[in-house]
Design a protein around this motif. Structure first.
Motif, PDB file in Angstrom:
ATOM      1  N   THR A   1      66.088 -29.271 -66.182  1.00  0.00           N
ATOM      2  CA  THR A   1      65.103 -29.818 -65.252  1.00  0.00           C
ATOM      3  C   THR A   1      64.998 -28.904 -64.035  1.00  0.00           C
ATOM      4  O   THR A   1      65.981 -28.292 -63.605  1.00  0.00           O
ATOM      5  N   GLY A   2      63.776 -28.818 -63.492  1.00  0.00           N
ATOM      6  CA  GLY A   2      63.566 -27.981 -62.321  1.00  0.00           C
ATOM      7  C   GLY A   2      64.063 -28.580 -61.029  1.00  0.00           C
ATOM      8  O   GLY A   2      64.120 -27.887 -60.003  1.00  0.00           O
ATOM      9  N   TRP A   3      64.423 -29.887 -61.059  1.00  0.00           N
ATOM     10  CA  TRP A   3      64.961 -30.510 -59.851  1.00  0.00           C
ATOM     11  C   TRP A   3      66.283 -29.880 -59.419  1.00  0.00           C
ATOM     12  O   TRP A   3      66.680 -30.019 -58.259  1.00  0.00           O
ATOM     13  N   MET A   4      66.970 -29.214 -60.345  1.00  0.00           N
ATOM     14  CA  MET A   4      68.252 -28.616 -59.992  1.00  0.00           C
ATOM     15  C   MET A   4      68.095 -27.392 -59.098  1.00  0.00           C
ATOM     16  O   MET A   4      69.059 -26.987 -58.457  1.00  0.00           O
ATOM     17  N   TRP A   5      66.910 -26.807 -59.046  1.00  0.00           N
ATOM     18  CA  TRP A   5      66.704 -25.662 -58.158  1.00  0.00           C
ATOM     19  C   TRP A   5      66.893 -26.052 -56.692  1.00  0.00           C
ATOM     20  O   TRP A   5      67.760 -25.474 -56.009  1.00  0.00           O
TER      21      TRP A   5
ATOM     22  N   LEU B   1      77.155 -32.613 -58.989  1.00  0.00           N
ATOM     23  CA  LEU B   1      76.628 -31.370 -59.542  1.00  0.00           C
ATOM     24  C   LEU B   1      77.499 -30.866 -60.690  1.00  0.00           C
ATOM     25  O   LEU B   1      76.981 -30.437 -61.734  1.00  0.00           O
ATOM     26  N   LEU B   2      78.805 -30.913 -60.536  1.00  0.00           N
ATOM     27  CA  LEU B   2      79.694 -30.458 -61.603  1.00  0.00           C
ATOM     28  C   LEU B   2      79.581 -31.347 -62.845  1.00  0.00           C
ATOM     29  O   LEU B   2      79.605 -30.850 -63.981  1.00  0.00           O
ATOM     30  N   MET B   3      79.450 -32.664 -62.650  1.00  0.00           N
ATOM     31  CA  MET B   3      79.268 -33.558 -63.796  1.00  0.00           C
ATOM     32  C   MET B   3      77.957 -33.287 -64.512  1.00  0.00           C
ATOM     33  O   MET B   3      77.889 -33.314 -65.755  1.00  0.00           O
ATOM     34  N   ALA B   4      76.904 -32.993 -63.742  1.00  0.00           N
ATOM     35  CA  ALA B   4      75.612 -32.700 -64.367  1.00  0.00           C
ATOM     36  C   ALA B   4      75.646 -31.401 -65.159  1.00  0.00           C
ATOM     37  O   ALA B   4      75.028 -31.288 -66.218  1.00  0.00           O
TER      38      ALA B   4
END
Length: 313
Positions: free
Chosen positions: A109-113, A269-272
């Motif tokens: 997903t682009g939301w991670m940017w 973030l690490l779990m994702a």
């Protein structure tokens, strides 16, 4: 959807750059006007007669105007004891973009940017602020010994400029680099107090500004500067001892605030990244969006309350 998010991220970066350029336009215009005014004053100043075979000393305004301004972030890098220039910012930018690309490709997903870049900027800012604080503490820890040497050499009959030059050779880094820049400015034609104020400008230490004022008054007017410098040294030692006691008393609370504030977003973030399938409903389902928004709001409120708690101690 990913393309739209990437375009939005690029637009946000361009807007941030535009805002930075807009905020700096007034400062650059004031610098340009000040430089033109200094050049006009130098052009209108009468020539100073000198002895044959000697070089006239340049005025202080000419020397100050000739000093390169540098890049906008050079003061921050110098305050953090890092190498100035384009190298480190470009390296940090490439590392942040690479990390965001890995996170977005892993989760899909682009939301991670923006999320990854925001957390990366936060961690980088905390690291730089810790380095700045550590350098300030080292400078404040070295200043009392330097002032003691300056007072001792002045009491032996040396002039203040000579005592400053000799005492600066007996200190170590990081104060040695600042004093070397000061002596370099005096060799360029600046007075000692102005050279010290210019060399200490990136560090933003009130003690150095006070020292520059004391040196300027002593050079131009005279007086018992050794007594003032000795009192400054004693006061700085007492202040350092009080700050160390305060830090020892509140260190557990401040560390708890940092850990509690940074642990939830970093763990998320690490779990994702480690388990994208487990995190997919949070990013795609409407209920997941609500849960993510509520978690972000609670995180901001908790970080603000922890900041107020740490600042109140």
């Amino acid at each position: 959807m990913t393309t739209v998010l990437l375009l939005c991220s690029a637009m946000l970066v361009l807007v941030a750059v535009a805002i930075e350029l807009w905020w700096g336009a007034g400062r650059r215009e004031r610098q340009r006007v000040s430089l033109q005014h200094a050049e006009q004053r130098l052009a209108a100043a009468p020539a100073v007669p000198t002895l044959a075979g000697t070089t006239p000393r340049p005025p202080a305004t000419a020397v100050a105007a000739a000093v390169p301004r540098g890049l906008p972030w050079d003061d921050v890098l110098q305050r953090a004891a890092l190498r100035t220039g384009w190298g480190l910012p470009l390296l940090w930018l490439v590392a942040g973009l690479l990390l965001a690309w890995i996170a977005a490709a892993r989760i899909g997903t682009g939301w991670m940017w923006p999320i990854t870049l925001g957390l990366y900027a936060l961690v980088l800012g905390v690291w730089i602020s810790r380095r700045i604080l550590g350098l300030k503490r080292k400078l404040l820890r070295q200043l009392p010994d330097f002032l003691d040497n300056l007072v001792r050499l002045s009491a032996l009959g040396n002039s203040l400029q000579m005592a400053f030059q000799v005492a600066s050779q007996q200190v170590s880094t990081p104060l040695r680099a600042l004093l070397d820049d000061t002596l370099s400015g005096t060799r360029s034609g600046l007075d000692l107090d102005r050279a010290l104020s210019q060399a200490a400008r990136p560090y933003r230490l009130d003690a150095l500004e006070v020292l520059a004022v004391v040196l300027g008054v002593s050079i131009r007017i005279g007086g018992r500067s050794d007594q003032i410098l000795q009192r400054m040294s004693d006061f700085m030692r007492d202040l350092e001892q009080a700050q160390q006691e305060l830090m020892a008393t509140t260190s557990e609370t401040r560390m708890s605030a940092w850990v509690l504030g940074l642990l939830p977003p970093l763990c998320g973030l690490l779990m994702a990244i480690a388990s994208p399938d487990f995190f997919q409903p949070v990013l795609h389902a409407p209920l997941g969006h609500k849960i993510l928004g509520g978690a972000l709001a609670l995180e901001l409120i908790g970080a603000f309350l922890l900041y107020r708690l740490a600042r109140s101690l």
